[in-house]
Scaffold this motif. Structure first.
Motif, PDB file in Angstrom:
ATOM      1  N   PRO A  77      51.740  58.694  68.784  1.00  0.00           N
ATOM      2  CA  PRO A  77      52.553  57.428  69.361  1.00  0.00           C
ATOM      3  C   PRO A  77      51.564  56.851  70.428  1.00  0.00           C
ATOM      4  O   PRO A  77      51.207  55.570  70.540  1.00  0.00           O
ATOM      5  CB  PRO A  77      53.674  57.847  70.058  1.00  0.00           C
ATOM      6  N   ASP A  78      50.616  57.188  71.696  1.00  0.00           N
ATOM      7  CA  ASP A  78      49.584  57.250  72.306  1.00  0.00           C
ATOM      8  C   ASP A  78      48.345  56.178  71.811  1.00  0.00           C
ATOM      9  O   ASP A  78      48.042  54.934  72.418  1.00  0.00           O
ATOM     10  CB  ASP A  78      48.998  57.925  72.763  1.00  0.00           C
ATOM     11  N   GLU A  79      48.007  56.770  69.697  1.00  0.00           N
ATOM     12  CA  GLU A  79      46.998  55.957  69.766  1.00  0.00           C
ATOM     13  C   GLU A  79      47.302  54.465  69.056  1.00  0.00           C
ATOM     14  O   GLU A  79      46.295  53.471  68.855  1.00  0.00           O
ATOM     15  CB  GLU A  79      46.149  56.506  69.499  1.00  0.00           C
ATOM     16  N   ALA A  80      47.654  54.769  68.140  1.00  0.00           N
ATOM     17  CA  ALA A  80      48.876  53.602  67.018  1.00  0.00           C
ATOM     18  C   ALA A  80      50.359  53.745  66.841  1.00  0.00           C
ATOM     19  O   ALA A  80      50.597  54.247  65.598  1.00  0.00           O
ATOM     20  CB  ALA A  80      48.417  54.299  65.940  1.00  0.00           C
ATOM     21  N   PRO A  81      51.218  53.386  68.257  1.00  0.00           N
ATOM     22  CA  PRO A  81      52.300  53.070  67.939  1.00  0.00           C
ATOM     23  C   PRO A  81      52.652  51.837  67.213  1.00  0.00           C
ATOM     24  O   PRO A  81      51.744  51.131  66.769  1.00  0.00           O
ATOM     25  CB  PRO A  81      52.534  52.567  69.730  1.00  0.00           C
ATOM     26  N   THR A  82      53.801  51.727  67.234  1.00  0.00           N
ATOM     27  CA  THR A  82      54.483  50.822  66.040  1.00  0.00           C
ATOM     28  C   THR A  82      55.036  49.343  66.761  1.00  0.00           C
ATOM     29  O   THR A  82      54.971  49.793  67.833  1.00  0.00           O
ATOM     30  CB  THR A  82      56.058  51.819  64.979  1.00  0.00           C
ATOM     31  N   ALA A  83      53.911  48.675  66.071  1.00  0.00           N
ATOM     32  CA  ALA A  83      53.907  47.076  66.795  1.00  0.00           C
ATOM     33  C   ALA A  83      53.208  46.361  65.853  1.00  0.00           C
ATOM     34  O   ALA A  83      52.942  46.530  65.039  1.00  0.00           O
ATOM     35  CB  ALA A  83      52.706  47.472  67.993  1.00  0.00           C
ATOM     36  N   ALA A  84      52.984  44.964  66.254  1.00  0.00           N
ATOM     37  CA  ALA A  84      52.863  43.787  65.716  1.00  0.00           C
ATOM     38  C   ALA A  84      51.593  44.328  65.680  1.00  0.00           C
ATOM     39  O   ALA A  84      50.989  44.781  66.324  1.00  0.00           O
ATOM     40  CB  ALA A  84      53.185  42.356  66.704  1.00  0.00           C
ATOM     41  N   ALA A  85      50.932  43.954  64.585  1.00  0.00           N
ATOM     42  CA  ALA A  85      49.737  43.519  64.269  1.00  0.00           C
ATOM     43  C   ALA A  85      48.926  41.939  65.467  1.00  0.00           C
ATOM     44  O   ALA A  85      49.419  41.427  64.732  1.00  0.00           O
ATOM     45  CB  ALA A  85      48.757  43.865  62.598  1.00  0.00           C
ATOM     46  N   ALA A  86      47.668  42.472  65.564  1.00  0.00           N
ATOM     47  CA  ALA A  86      46.734  41.213  66.324  1.00  0.00           C
ATOM     48  C   ALA A  86      47.497  39.827  65.166  1.00  0.00           C
ATOM     49  O   ALA A  86      47.777  38.796  65.898  1.00  0.00           O
ATOM     50  CB  ALA A  86      45.765  41.274  66.215  1.00  0.00           C
ATOM     51  N   HIS A  87      47.201  40.216  63.610  1.00  0.00           N
ATOM     52  CA  HIS A  87      47.683  38.325  62.888  1.00  0.00           C
ATOM     53  C   HIS A  87      48.728  37.831  62.394  1.00  0.00           C
ATOM     54  O   HIS A  87      48.770  37.261  61.193  1.00  0.00           O
ATOM     55  CB  HIS A  87      46.459  38.144  62.200  1.00  0.00           C
ATOM     56  N   GLY A  88      50.153  39.757  62.608  1.00  0.00           N
ATOM     57  CA  GLY A  88      51.013  39.919  62.186  1.00  0.00           C
ATOM     58  C   GLY A  88      51.364  40.357  61.197  1.00  0.00           C
ATOM     59  O   GLY A  88      50.367  41.626  61.235  1.00  0.00           O
ATOM     60  N   GLY A  89      52.336  40.337  61.620  1.00  0.00           N
ATOM     61  CA  GLY A  89      52.330  42.105  59.966  1.00  0.00           C
ATOM     62  C   GLY A  89      52.747  43.716  61.320  1.00  0.00           C
ATOM     63  O   GLY A  89      52.139  43.273  62.745  1.00  0.00           O
ATOM     64  N   LEU A  90      52.790  44.291  60.474  1.00  0.00           N
ATOM     65  CA  LEU A  90      53.540  45.788  61.383  1.00  0.00           C
ATOM     66  C   LEU A  90      51.657  46.542  61.486  1.00  0.00           C
ATOM     67  O   LEU A  90      51.479  46.788  60.145  1.00  0.00           O
ATOM     68  CB  LEU A  90      54.140  46.494  61.027  1.00  0.00           C
ATOM     69  N   HIS A  91      51.390  47.095  62.330  1.00  0.00           N
ATOM     70  CA  HIS A  91      50.536  48.418  62.747  1.00  0.00           C
ATOM     71  C   HIS A  91      51.518  49.862  62.758  1.00  0.00           C
ATOM     72  O   HIS A  91      52.115  49.592  64.181  1.00  0.00           O
ATOM     73  CB  HIS A  91      48.431  48.320  63.101  1.00  0.00           C
ATOM     74  N   SER A  92      51.253  51.142  62.253  1.00  0.00           N
ATOM     75  CA  SER A  92      52.011  51.727  63.171  1.00  0.00           C
ATOM     76  C   SER A  92      51.761  53.529  62.764  1.00  0.00           C
ATOM     77  O   SER A  92      50.143  52.984  61.447  1.00  0.00           O
ATOM     78  CB  SER A  92      53.163  52.358  62.316  1.00  0.00           C
ATOM     79  N   SER A  93      51.097  54.201  63.015  1.00  0.00           N
ATOM     80  CA  SER A  93      51.202  55.861  62.313  1.00  0.00           C
ATOM     81  C   SER A  93      51.807  56.790  62.044  1.00  0.00           C
ATOM     82  O   SER A  93      52.173  58.302  62.197  1.00  0.00           O
ATOM     83  CB  SER A  93      50.467  56.607  63.740  1.00  0.00           C
ATOM     84  N   ALA A  94      53.334  56.412  61.599  1.00  0.00           N
ATOM     85  CA  ALA A  94      54.403  56.933  61.350  1.00  0.00           C
ATOM     86  C   ALA A  94      54.035  57.195  59.811  1.00  0.00           C
ATOM     87  O   ALA A  94      52.912  57.126  58.896  1.00  0.00           O
ATOM     88  CB  ALA A  94      56.154  55.441  61.411  1.00  0.00           C
TER      89      ALA A  94
END
Length: 176
Positions: free
Chosen positions: A35-52
Motif C-alpha cells: 500500500p505504501d509503494e503501489a497503492p490502488t490509484a489512477a495511472a499517469a495516462h489513464g486506467g488504474l495501477h495497483s498492487s492488489a
C-alpha cells in the motif's frame, strides 16, 4: 523437445496463477500488497495501477498475452480486458473474469507454441516492442517466469494473511 518443455513451464505457471487467484478470499481481492509503494490509484495516462491481487493477476496475464503477440500482430485482449488505457485496466476485474483470462492465455500459449519453429523463434522483435531486437524465442522462453513471480507474490501475501493455499504443482498432495 524444447517446445514440450516450454509448454510444461507455461502450464505450471498458469496453474500457479490460477490457484493464487482462486485461493484469494474476497476480503483480500482489492487489498494492496504494497500500500505504501503501489497503492490502488489512477495511472499517469489513464486506467488504474495497483498492487492488489486482482491487478497482479491482470498484469501478469495481460503481459503474457501481449508478449505472445510479440508486436508481429496487433494485440487484442479479449473482453473485458480490452477495457484498458495503454494497458492499464479502467476498472477492477472479478475473479471469474481473471480465471477466464487464465484459460484464454492457455489457448494463446498453445497456438504460439504450435507455430514456434526455429525460424519463428529466431525473428527479432519489431521496434514497436519494448524488447525490440530480442529474439522472439528468447522472449517466449522467459514468459513463464513473470507469471510465476506474480503468482508467488500473491501466494506469499495470502499465507501471511493466514489463508491456506493449495500446494504448488509438483508438491506432494497437489491435485490440480
Amino acid at each position: 523437445m524444447f517446445v514440450q518443455s516450454l509448454a510444461r513451464n507455461f502450464e505450471q505457471a498458469l496453474r500457479l496463477m490460477e490457484a493464487a487467484l482462486a485461493d484469494c478470499p474476497d476480503e483480500l481481492w482489492a487489498a494492496d500488497l504494497w500500500p505504501d509503494e503501489a497503492p490502488t490509484a489512477a495511472a499517469a495516462h489513464g486506467g488504474l495501477h495497483s498492487s492488489a491481487p486482482w491487478f497482479l493477476g491482470y498484469h501478469a496475464l495481460s503481459i503474457l498475452d501481449y508478449d505472445l503477440a510479440g508486436e508481429f500482430e496487433p494485440w487484442a485482449p479479449p473482453a473485458p480486458f480490452d477495457d484498458n488505457t495503454y494497458g492499464f485496466p479502467n476498472r477492477r476485474f472479478t475473479r471469474p473474469e481473471l480465471l477466464g483470462y487464465v484459460d484464454w492465455c492457455r489457448d494463446r500459449v498453445r497456438l504460439t507454441l504450435d507455430g514456434l519453429t526455429e525460424q519463428v523463434a529466431a525473428r527479432p522483435l519489431p521496434s514497436a516492442h519494448r524488447y525490440h531486437g530480442t529474439l522472439f524465442g528468447v522472449l517466449v522462453g522467459g514468459l513463464p517466469l513473470h507469471v510465476v513471480e506474480h503468482a508467488a507474490q500473491l501466494r506469499q501475501h495470502l499465507t501471511a494473511a493466514g489463508v491456506t493455499v493449495r500446494p504448488m504443482p509438483g508438491d506432494r498432495g497437489y491435485t490440480g
